[in-house]
Design a protein around this motif. Structure first.
Motif, short mmCIF file in Angstrom:
data_model
loop_
_atom_site.label_atom_id
_atom_site.label_comp_id
_atom_site.label_asym_id
_atom_site.label_seq_id
_atom_site.Cartn_x
_atom_site.Cartn_y
_atom_site.Cartn_z
N ALA A 123 -29.17 36.92 8.57
CA ALA A 123 -30.45 36.40 9.04
C ALA A 123 -30.67 35.00 8.50
CB ALA A 123 -31.58 37.31 8.58
N ASN A 124 -31.28 34.17 9.33
CA ASN A 124 -31.54 32.79 8.92
C ASN A 124 -33.03 32.50 9.09
OD1 ASN A 124 -31.33 30.13 8.19
ND2 ASN A 124 -30.47 29.44 10.11
N ASN A 125 -33.87 33.20 8.30
CA ASN A 125 -35.29 32.89 8.40
C ASN A 125 -35.60 31.72 7.48
OD1 ASN A 125 -35.61 33.97 5.81
ND2 ASN A 125 -36.13 35.98 6.60
N LYS A 126 -36.70 31.06 7.75
CA LYS A 126 -37.01 29.81 7.07
C LYS A 126 -38.10 29.95 6.01
CE LYS A 126 -34.63 27.11 10.04
NZ LYS A 126 -33.55 26.27 9.72
N LEU A 127 -38.37 31.16 5.54
CA LEU A 127 -39.39 31.34 4.51
C LEU A 127 -38.93 30.70 3.20
CD1 LEU A 127 -40.51 35.07 4.91
CD2 LEU A 127 -41.74 33.02 5.62
N THR A 128 -39.85 30.01 2.54
CA THR A 128 -39.52 29.49 1.21
C THR A 128 -39.66 30.63 0.20
OG1 THR A 128 -41.80 28.89 0.64
CG2 THR A 128 -40.47 27.22 1.81
N GLN A 129 -39.13 30.44 -0.98
CA GLN A 129 -39.29 31.44 -2.02
C GLN A 129 -40.75 31.65 -2.35
OE1 GLN A 129 -36.75 30.40 -5.33
NE2 GLN A 129 -34.93 31.16 -4.28
N ARG A 130 -41.54 30.58 -2.35
CA ARG A 130 -42.98 30.72 -2.61
C ARG A 130 -43.62 31.61 -1.54
NH1 ARG A 130 -42.45 24.98 -3.73
NH2 ARG A 130 -43.18 24.62 -1.60
N GLN A 131 -43.26 31.39 -0.28
CA GLN A 131 -43.82 32.21 0.80
C GLN A 131 -43.42 33.67 0.64
OE1 GLN A 131 -42.06 29.80 3.92
NE2 GLN A 131 -44.09 29.26 4.71
N GLU A 132 -42.17 33.91 0.28
CA GLU A 132 -41.71 35.29 0.10
C GLU A 132 -42.48 35.98 -1.01
OE1 GLU A 132 -37.41 36.33 0.76
OE2 GLU A 132 -37.23 34.21 0.20
N ILE A 133 -42.72 35.27 -2.11
CA ILE A 133 -43.45 35.85 -3.24
C ILE A 133 -44.89 36.15 -2.85
CG2 ILE A 133 -44.37 35.31 -5.54
CD1 ILE A 133 -41.62 33.83 -6.01
N VAL A 134 -45.55 35.21 -2.19
CA VAL A 134 -46.94 35.41 -1.75
C VAL A 134 -47.00 36.58 -0.77
CG1 VAL A 134 -48.80 34.40 -0.37
CG2 VAL A 134 -47.76 33.08 -2.22
N ASN A 135 -46.10 36.62 0.20
CA ASN A 135 -46.07 37.72 1.16
C ASN A 135 -45.91 39.07 0.46
OD1 ASN A 135 -46.28 35.83 3.19
ND2 ASN A 135 -44.16 36.00 3.87
N TYR A 136 -45.03 39.12 -0.54
CA TYR A 136 -44.80 40.36 -1.29
C TYR A 136 -46.08 40.79 -2.00
CZ TYR A 136 -42.44 43.80 -4.22
OH TYR A 136 -42.05 44.97 -4.82
N MET A 137 -46.75 39.84 -2.66
CA MET A 137 -47.99 40.18 -3.37
C MET A 137 -49.07 40.62 -2.40
SD MET A 137 -48.45 37.69 -6.65
CE MET A 137 -47.88 36.16 -5.99
N GLU A 138 -49.16 39.98 -1.24
CA GLU A 138 -50.16 40.38 -0.25
C GLU A 138 -49.87 41.78 0.28
OE1 GLU A 138 -51.49 35.97 1.37
OE2 GLU A 138 -49.96 37.06 2.50
#
Length: 79
Positions: free
Chosen positions: A2-17
């Motif tokens: 997979a080649n998604n463009k989420l940044t690590q910051r976005q991934e962390i925020v998404n996980y916490m949400e």
């Protein structure tokens, strides 16, 4: 692969949400992000605020280990 463009910051925020909080172990095992505290620092500079809760668990050798669980208090600039 997979080649998604989420940044690590976005991934962390998404996980916490989604899960309510995150630890460095969660970040490493679930997201394969090994420098989560650096990303939390970057998010803090972007205006995000986090609750930091210290937790302790006993490992397989019977040794107590402490770690921090982060949860979002206030959102900052979008990541």
């Amino acid at each position: 692969m997979a080649n998604n463009k989420l940044t690590q910051r976005q991934e962390i925020v998404n996980y916490m949400e989604k899960h309510g909080s995150i630890t460095r172990l969660d970040s490493s095992l679930e997201l394969l992000i090994f420098e989560m505290p650096a990303r939390i620092c970057e998010l803090t500079k972007m205006g995000w605020k986090f609750k930091k809760t210290r937790e302790t668990k006993v490992n397989a050798n019977g040794i107590a280990k402490s770690f921090v669980r982060y949860s979002i208090i206030k959102e900052g600039d979008r990541v």
